[in-house]
Each structure stands twice: as C-alpha cells, then as structure tokens.
Design a protein around this motif. Structure first.
Motif, short mmCIF file in Angstrom:
data_model
loop_
_atom_site.label_atom_id
_atom_site.label_comp_id
_atom_site.label_asym_id
_atom_site.label_seq_id
_atom_site.Cartn_x
_atom_site.Cartn_y
_atom_site.Cartn_z
N VAL A 124 0.42 -1.36 0.06
CA VAL A 124 0.13 0.10 0.00
C VAL A 124 0.87 1.42 0.30
O VAL A 124 2.41 1.13 1.20
CB VAL A 124 -0.93 0.64 0.91
CG1 VAL A 124 -1.61 0.89 1.14
CG2 VAL A 124 -1.94 -1.38 1.29
N ARG A 126 1.29 5.67 0.21
CA ARG A 126 -0.21 6.22 0.23
C ARG A 126 1.44 7.41 -0.28
O ARG A 126 2.19 7.66 0.29
CB ARG A 126 0.42 6.63 2.18
CG ARG A 126 -1.16 5.49 2.66
CD ARG A 126 -1.93 5.48 3.52
NE ARG A 126 -2.50 5.00 4.33
CZ ARG A 126 -2.63 3.24 4.30
NH1 ARG A 126 -1.57 3.12 3.94
NH2 ARG A 126 -3.54 2.83 4.84
N SER A 210 -3.12 10.45 -2.35
CA SER A 210 -3.53 9.43 -2.87
C SER A 210 -3.19 8.44 -2.09
O SER A 210 -2.03 7.74 -1.00
CB SER A 210 -3.09 9.52 -3.94
OG SER A 210 -1.61 9.04 -3.53
N THR A 211 -3.86 6.32 -1.58
CA THR A 211 -3.71 5.97 -1.47
C THR A 211 -3.71 4.77 -2.82
O THR A 211 -5.37 4.77 -3.12
CB THR A 211 -4.52 5.63 -0.34
OG1 THR A 211 -4.27 6.73 0.75
CG2 THR A 211 -4.40 4.43 0.18
N SER A 212 -3.11 3.84 -2.86
CA SER A 212 -3.29 3.11 -3.94
C SER A 212 -2.38 1.54 -3.25
O SER A 212 -2.26 1.21 -2.70
CB SER A 212 -1.70 3.64 -5.15
OG SER A 212 -1.09 3.61 -5.04
N GLN A 214 -1.27 -2.53 -4.50
CA GLN A 214 -0.97 -3.85 -5.60
C GLN A 214 -0.45 -5.19 -4.79
O GLN A 214 0.00 -5.11 -3.84
CB GLN A 214 0.03 -3.75 -6.56
CG GLN A 214 -0.35 -2.36 -7.70
CD GLN A 214 0.80 -2.24 -8.71
OE1 GLN A 214 1.84 -1.32 -8.19
NE2 GLN A 214 0.70 -2.58 -9.85
#
Length: 228
Positions: A124, A126, A210-212, A214
């Motif tokens: 994650v 950020r 943003s927070t993403s 994979q």
C-alpha cells in the motif's frame, strides 16, 4: 560470500528497505526477467553485510515487478556491481525502470503467522502533498491507534510500515497467506472499523493526496550464504 536463491517470501527483519518498480510488459516476461536476474546474480559476490535480502515479486497486473531490498541502514547501503542489470537487459530487452524509493521502518504489527506461509505480499502506497517526515510518522501511529481494538484480518501474517526519508510517502508492506485472503479482508472489512471516527480521519489525513495498493506473488528471493 555468494547469494542463495529461493522463491518464497521471507520475513521482514531490518530497519529499512528499498522499493523499486520495473515495467516488463506481460506475465510471461515477469517470469523471464526474474530468471534473468537469478542468472545474473548467480555466482557473484554478495554486495555486503548491510544488504540482508533482495526479493523480486510479480504484481497481479501482469506487467509490474517489485524489487524489495532489506537493508540495515539507508546511510550505509552496500555498493553493488550494477553490471548485473546490463546482463538482464541483454537477456530481456525493453524493461522500463520507473523509480526507486527508500523507507525507514516506523512500526510493524505482531507476527500473526510465519512468513514462510505467505503466498502474497500487498504494498500500500500513500503519497503526501509535500515533504514532512513527522507528519508521515504521525499518520502511521494514528493508523495503529485507530485499529487497536480490531482483531487482525483473517489471513494477515504481518504488516510493516515504512516512511520515506523526506516524508512524502508511506509504504505498508504486508504479508498475506493468499491473494484471496486479502480480497476477502477488503470486501468484509468490519463495520465497526469503518464506523470508527479515528479510522475515518486516518484515511482523510491532512495532506494525503492518494492511497493505492498492489498485490504481488513471490518470484525470487536472494540472501547471503557462505556456500561457494
């Protein structure tokens, strides 16, 4: 000292890490590039005692490779003979390297299970609107406080939170028993957690752009060995 090669995810055991991403194009090339890396490292001297392990993981997008290096100290990363990358490029042309970011370990959860059982790593990321290491550290601490009363998700083995030296990024590198366990944890997140005002504030933290995330599966892990 040489490098021992394996394909399992290993435990997180150092105070810092370096994250890098390559774009390689297809799922098949993910495996071919990992094999080329193993060939390039095989027989070379290990860079130095400050590098504890180096892992290559394949993202479920079918094109990304994550490079995860565990180091003792970001100010004393062992120098490498980077000709191994030239060897990889010669074997698999067309790799796009999209950046490297270092992180200092801020906090880790307890180990809820052995790392050897992990078949999935989730990263994650950020990103903040500017440098501020203290702010990034406070975010990590707030995340732990907001979930203190909630049992760990089923299938989570451990989670490790890193802050980039300038505080612009926070990474959560988590080991899971499977990718499906992570999917289930997202789909079945406890209602009491989502209703927690502190948890909500953490996910709308001031300056957080943003927070993403994979999901990754292990392809290659290198660690020092005394074998010749």
């Amino acid at each position: 000292m040489r490098s021992g090669i394996e394909s399992a995810l290993g435990p997180v055991s150092t105070a810092a890490a370096v994250f890098g991403c390559w774009q390689v194009g297809t799922p098949q090339r993910q495996h071919v590039v990992a094999e080329a890396i193993a060939d390039a490292w095989r027989g070379r001297p290990w860079p130095g005692p400050g590098l504890r392990s180096y892992a290559v993981l394949a993202a479920d997008d079918g094109t990304t490779l994550l490079h995860f290096s565990q180091v003792d100290d970001l100010d004393d990363v062992p120098a490498q003979d980077l000709t191994w990358k030239q060897q990889v490029d010669a074997a698999v042309p067309g790799i796009e390297r999209t950046g490297v970011t270092a992180g200092v370990l801020r906090r880790s959860t307890p180990a809820y299970g052995p790392a050897a059982e992990a078949a999935c790593a989730v990263l994650v990321t950020r990103i903040f609107d500017g440098p501020d290491a203290e702010r990034a550290n406070r975010l990590v601490d707030a995340m732990f406080e907001s979930s203190a009363g909630t049992p760990p998700a089923k299938g989570l083995l451990s989670a490790h939170f890193y802050v980039s030296p300038d505080g612009t990024k926070v990474f959560n590198y988590a080991l899971w028993i499977s990718a499906d366990a992570h999917r289930q944890a997202i789909e079945k997140r406890p209602a009491e957690l989502e209703a927690n005002a502190q948890w909500q504030r953490v996910h709308a933290y001031p300056g957080l752009l943003s927070t993403s995330f994979q999901r990754f599966r292990p392809l290659l892990r290198l660690a020092p060995t005394t074998r010749s």
